[in-house]
Design an enzyme around this catalytic site. Sequence first.
Site, PDB file in Angstrom:
ATOM      1  N   LYS A   1       5.775   3.841   4.634  1.00 47.98           N
ATOM      2  CA  LYS A   1       5.903   5.285   4.412  1.00 47.98           C
ATOM      3  C   LYS A   1       4.529   5.953   4.364  1.00 47.98           C
ATOM      4  O   LYS A   1       4.295   6.949   5.025  1.00 47.98           O
ATOM      5  CB  LYS A   1       6.647   5.585   3.094  1.00 47.98           C
ATOM      6  CG  LYS A   1       8.050   5.005   3.039  1.00 47.98           C
ATOM      7  CD  LYS A   1       8.759   5.361   1.733  1.00 47.98           C
ATOM      8  CE  LYS A   1       8.147   4.780   0.477  1.00 47.98           C
ATOM      9  NZ  LYS A   1       8.152   3.309   0.408  1.00 47.98           N
TER      10      LYS A   1
ATOM     11  N   ARG B   1      13.963   9.836  -4.249  1.00 50.31           N
ATOM     12  CA  ARG B   1      14.232   8.423  -4.454  1.00 50.31           C
ATOM     13  C   ARG B   1      15.501   8.186  -5.250  1.00 50.31           C
ATOM     14  O   ARG B   1      15.834   7.050  -5.544  1.00 50.31           O
ATOM     15  CB  ARG B   1      13.098   7.850  -5.290  1.00 50.31           C
ATOM     16  CG  ARG B   1      12.190   6.933  -4.535  1.00 50.31           C
ATOM     17  CD  ARG B   1      11.063   6.728  -5.510  1.00 50.31           C
ATOM     18  NE  ARG B   1      10.460   5.464  -5.387  1.00 50.31           N
ATOM     19  CZ  ARG B   1       9.308   5.260  -4.764  1.00 50.31           C
ATOM     20  NH1 ARG B   1       8.711   6.229  -4.133  1.00 50.31           N
ATOM     21  NH2 ARG B   1       8.775   4.081  -4.769  1.00 50.31           N
TER      22      ARG B   1
ATOM     23  N   ARG C   1      -2.195  -5.590   0.934  1.00 48.76           N
ATOM     24  CA  ARG C   1      -2.521  -4.163   1.080  1.00 48.76           C
ATOM     25  C   ARG C   1      -3.773  -3.776   0.315  1.00 48.76           C
ATOM     26  O   ARG C   1      -4.001  -4.206  -0.806  1.00 48.76           O
ATOM     27  CB  ARG C   1      -1.358  -3.319   0.574  1.00 48.76           C
ATOM     28  CG  ARG C   1      -1.734  -1.834   0.465  1.00 48.76           C
ATOM     29  CD  ARG C   1      -0.564  -0.948   0.337  1.00 48.76           C
ATOM     30  NE  ARG C   1       0.137  -1.133  -0.917  1.00 48.76           N
ATOM     31  CZ  ARG C   1       1.242  -0.482  -1.231  1.00 48.76           C
ATOM     32  NH1 ARG C   1       1.771   0.377  -0.376  1.00 48.76           N
ATOM     33  NH2 ARG C   1       1.825  -0.695  -2.385  1.00 48.76           N
TER      34      ARG C   1
ATOM     35  N   ARG D   1      -3.393  -2.124  -5.558  1.00 48.17           N
ATOM     36  CA  ARG D   1      -2.553  -1.508  -6.584  1.00 48.17           C
ATOM     37  C   ARG D   1      -2.082  -2.531  -7.599  1.00 48.17           C
ATOM     38  O   ARG D   1      -1.725  -3.634  -7.248  1.00 48.17           O
ATOM     39  CB  ARG D   1      -1.348  -0.820  -5.937  1.00 48.17           C
ATOM     40  CG  ARG D   1      -1.688   0.578  -5.490  1.00 48.17           C
ATOM     41  CD  ARG D   1      -0.633   1.200  -4.628  1.00 48.17           C
ATOM     42  NE  ARG D   1       0.730   1.091  -5.145  1.00 48.17           N
ATOM     43  CZ  ARG D   1       1.784   1.602  -4.525  1.00 48.17           C
ATOM     44  NH1 ARG D   1       1.617   2.270  -3.394  1.00 48.17           N
ATOM     45  NH2 ARG D   1       2.984   1.456  -5.031  1.00 48.17           N
TER      46      ARG D   1
ATOM     47  N   ARG E   1      10.388  -3.864  -7.850  1.00 50.74           N
ATOM     48  CA  ARG E   1      10.436  -2.585  -7.122  1.00 50.74           C
ATOM     49  C   ARG E   1      11.496  -2.644  -6.021  1.00 50.74           C
ATOM     50  O   ARG E   1      12.177  -1.654  -5.752  1.00 50.74           O
ATOM     51  CB  ARG E   1       9.062  -2.249  -6.537  1.00 50.74           C
ATOM     52  CG  ARG E   1       8.108  -1.669  -7.586  1.00 50.74           C
ATOM     53  CD  ARG E   1       6.647  -1.808  -7.176  1.00 50.74           C
ATOM     54  NE  ARG E   1       6.347  -1.144  -5.936  1.00 50.74           N
ATOM     55  CZ  ARG E   1       5.335  -1.474  -5.134  1.00 50.74           C
ATOM     56  NH1 ARG E   1       4.509  -2.456  -5.467  1.00 50.74           N
ATOM     57  NH2 ARG E   1       5.130  -0.829  -4.009  1.00 50.74           N
TER      58      ARG E   1
HETATM   59  P1  AP5 Z   1       2.489   1.303   3.165  1.00 50.21           P
HETATM   60  O1  AP5 Z   1       2.367   2.354   4.210  1.00 50.21           O
HETATM   61  O2  AP5 Z   1       1.552   1.336   2.029  1.00 50.21           O
HETATM   62  O3  AP5 Z   1       4.023   1.233   2.644  1.00 50.21           O
HETATM   63  P2  AP5 Z   1       4.808   2.186   1.674  1.00 50.21           P
HETATM   64  O4  AP5 Z   1       6.199   2.300   2.212  1.00 50.21           O
HETATM   65  O5  AP5 Z   1       4.059   3.447   1.435  1.00 50.21           O
HETATM   66  O6  AP5 Z   1       4.867   1.279   0.370  1.00 50.21           O
HETATM   67  P3  AP5 Z   1       4.637   1.650  -1.167  1.00 50.21           P
HETATM   68  O7  AP5 Z   1       4.426   0.365  -1.890  1.00 50.21           O
HETATM   69  O8  AP5 Z   1       3.605   2.704  -1.316  1.00 50.21           O
HETATM   70  O9  AP5 Z   1       6.029   2.224  -1.556  1.00 50.21           O
HETATM   71  P4  AP5 Z   1       6.579   2.453  -2.940  1.00 50.21           P
HETATM   72  O10 AP5 Z   1       7.725   3.325  -2.612  1.00 50.21           O
HETATM   73  O11 AP5 Z   1       6.892   1.220  -3.692  1.00 50.21           O
HETATM   74  O12 AP5 Z   1       5.365   3.082  -3.793  1.00 50.21           O
HETATM   75  P5  AP5 Z   1       4.996   4.565  -4.226  1.00 50.21           P
HETATM   76  O13 AP5 Z   1       3.543   4.698  -4.251  1.00 50.21           O
HETATM   77  O14 AP5 Z   1       5.796   5.546  -3.464  1.00 50.21           O
HETATM   78  O15 AP5 Z   1       2.407  -0.132   3.910  1.00 50.21           O
HETATM   79  C1  AP5 Z   1       2.408  -1.323   3.152  1.00 50.21           C
HETATM   80  C2  AP5 Z   1       1.439  -2.360   3.784  1.00 50.21           C
HETATM   81  O16 AP5 Z   1       1.946  -2.720   5.082  1.00 50.21           O
HETATM   82  C3  AP5 Z   1       0.024  -1.812   4.017  1.00 50.21           C
HETATM   83  O17 AP5 Z   1      -0.889  -2.835   3.777  1.00 50.21           O
HETATM   84  C4  AP5 Z   1       0.024  -1.416   5.509  1.00 50.21           C
HETATM   85  O18 AP5 Z   1      -1.263  -1.522   6.083  1.00 50.21           O
HETATM   86  C5  AP5 Z   1       0.985  -2.439   6.107  1.00 50.21           C
HETATM   87  N1  AP5 Z   1       1.747  -1.900   7.239  1.00 50.21           N
HETATM   88  C6  AP5 Z   1       2.257  -0.639   7.387  1.00 50.21           C
HETATM   89  N2  AP5 Z   1       2.932  -0.515   8.560  1.00 50.21           N
HETATM   90  C7  AP5 Z   1       2.854  -1.741   9.151  1.00 50.21           C
HETATM   91  C8  AP5 Z   1       3.359  -2.259  10.393  1.00 50.21           C
HETATM   92  N3  AP5 Z   1       4.080  -1.501  11.234  1.00 50.21           N
HETATM   93  N4  AP5 Z   1       3.106  -3.562  10.680  1.00 50.21           N
HETATM   94  C9  AP5 Z   1       2.382  -4.356   9.804  1.00 50.21           C
HETATM   95  N5  AP5 Z   1       1.872  -3.905   8.624  1.00 50.21           N
HETATM   96  C10 AP5 Z   1       2.104  -2.612   8.313  1.00 50.21           C
HETATM   97  O19 AP5 Z   1       5.537   4.585  -5.736  1.00 50.21           O
HETATM   98  C11 AP5 Z   1       4.893   3.847  -6.737  1.00 50.21           C
HETATM   99  C12 AP5 Z   1       5.569   4.059  -8.071  1.00 50.21           C
HETATM  100  O20 AP5 Z   1       5.481   5.445  -8.459  1.00 50.21           O
HETATM  101  C13 AP5 Z   1       7.065   3.752  -8.119  1.00 50.21           C
HETATM  102  O21 AP5 Z   1       7.312   2.372  -8.350  1.00 50.21           O
HETATM  103  C14 AP5 Z   1       7.509   4.620  -9.291  1.00 50.21           C
HETATM  104  O22 AP5 Z   1       7.143   4.044 -10.521  1.00 50.21           O
HETATM  105  C15 AP5 Z   1       6.678   5.857  -9.093  1.00 50.21           C
HETATM  106  N6  AP5 Z   1       7.342   6.852  -8.223  1.00 50.21           N
HETATM  107  C16 AP5 Z   1       6.897   7.283  -7.006  1.00 50.21           C
HETATM  108  N7  AP5 Z   1       7.738   8.178  -6.480  1.00 50.21           N
HETATM  109  C17 AP5 Z   1       8.736   8.334  -7.368  1.00 50.21           C
HETATM  110  C18 AP5 Z   1       9.918   9.110  -7.373  1.00 50.21           C
HETATM  111  N8  AP5 Z   1      10.230   9.924  -6.358  1.00 50.21           N
HETATM  112  N9  AP5 Z   1      10.732   9.018  -8.454  1.00 50.21           N
HETATM  113  C19 AP5 Z   1      10.432   8.218  -9.506  1.00 50.21           C
HETATM  114  N10 AP5 Z   1       9.334   7.444  -9.561  1.00 50.21           N
HETATM  115  C20 AP5 Z   1       8.494   7.490  -8.478  1.00 50.21           C
HETATM  116 MG    MG Z   2       3.093   4.322  -0.235  1.00 49.60          MG
END
Ligand code: AP5
Ligand code: MG
Length: 217
Positions: free
Chosen positions: A18, A93, A132, A164, A175
């Site tokens: 994402k 989410r 990552r 992270r 997660r």
């Molecule tokens: P990356 O692009 O970082 O993936 P991502 O989908 O953004 O993964 P996240 O871990 O950020 O998602 P998340 O939803 O758990 O965390 P968030 O920060 O939103 O890619 C991942 C890796 O793969 C990277 O190393 C990249 O280089 C590699 N990659 C990418 N594309 C690739 C490809 N095509 N091929 C190979 N490799 C590839 O949320 C964190 C926390 O915040 C949550 O746990 C929660 O506590 C809180 N939070 C956030 N939003 C909310 C919400 N809306 N409601 C409640 N709590 C929330």
């Molecule tokens: Mg992310």
Amino acid sequence: MNEHANYIVLLGPPGSGKGTQAVLLAKRLGIPHVSTGDLFRMHLKTETPLGIMAAKYVQKGELVPDEITISMLNERLQEEDCDNGVVLDGYPRTLVQALALESYLDSADEELTMVAYLSVPNEELVQRLSGRWMSQSGRVYHMVYNPPKIAGIDDEDGSPLYQREDDKVETVLHRLEVYHEQTSPLIEHFREEGKLLEINGVGEIDEINDAIYEALQ
Ligand code: AP5
Ligand code: MG
């Protein structure tokens, strides 16, 4: 608000790409990338009251309560740079968040343009998250799949990269469970509304981005 505003949601499990795709897409469309995860991490780093409260959820891999998340996001959407639309990453989410977003846009006489759902198998997600590295400004790298030009340094602003805290394997597995229980029902919700674009999230980063961009044209 603008007639051609694009309100795009990137939906998918942790590690589905994402953040990677949101940065590229936002740049192509000239609109901001808004990640609720990045917003929480920013508050956490500067130890604001919101950050201190959110920390206990984020570190355990739990969702921050809806009420707090929704008001933080709505405030961000009211900033002027969001007038031409936004690429949302990690929001909504829960069903409550989805309905809140739809009603926010409705009251602004806008609507969601598209929800791009990135599907990636679980085994690959764990591998991606363990390798990552992130920049403070939200750019995302991977040791093997998407390395920076200089190890440990952001390509664009030269700042040091970090890992992270919630990317530890146990937290990643939790997660994923939280995603399957609370977020994956949104796939059906947006499909029923005719907004869902299902994208294979495995493959070349640029090709995945082209597929999302082309679906918008
Ligand atoms: P990356 O692009 O970082 O993936 P991502 O989908 O953004 O993964 P996240 O871990 O950020 O998602 P998340 O939803 O758990 O965390 P968030 O920060 O939103 O890619 C991942 C890796 O793969 C990277 O190393 C990249 O280089 C590699 N990659 C990418 N594309 C690739 C490809 N095509 N091929 C190979 N490799 C590839 O949320 C964190 C926390 O915040 C949550 O746990 C929660 O506590 C809180 N939070 C956030 N939003 C909310 C919400 N809306 N409601 C409640 N709590 C929330
Ligand atoms: Mg992310």
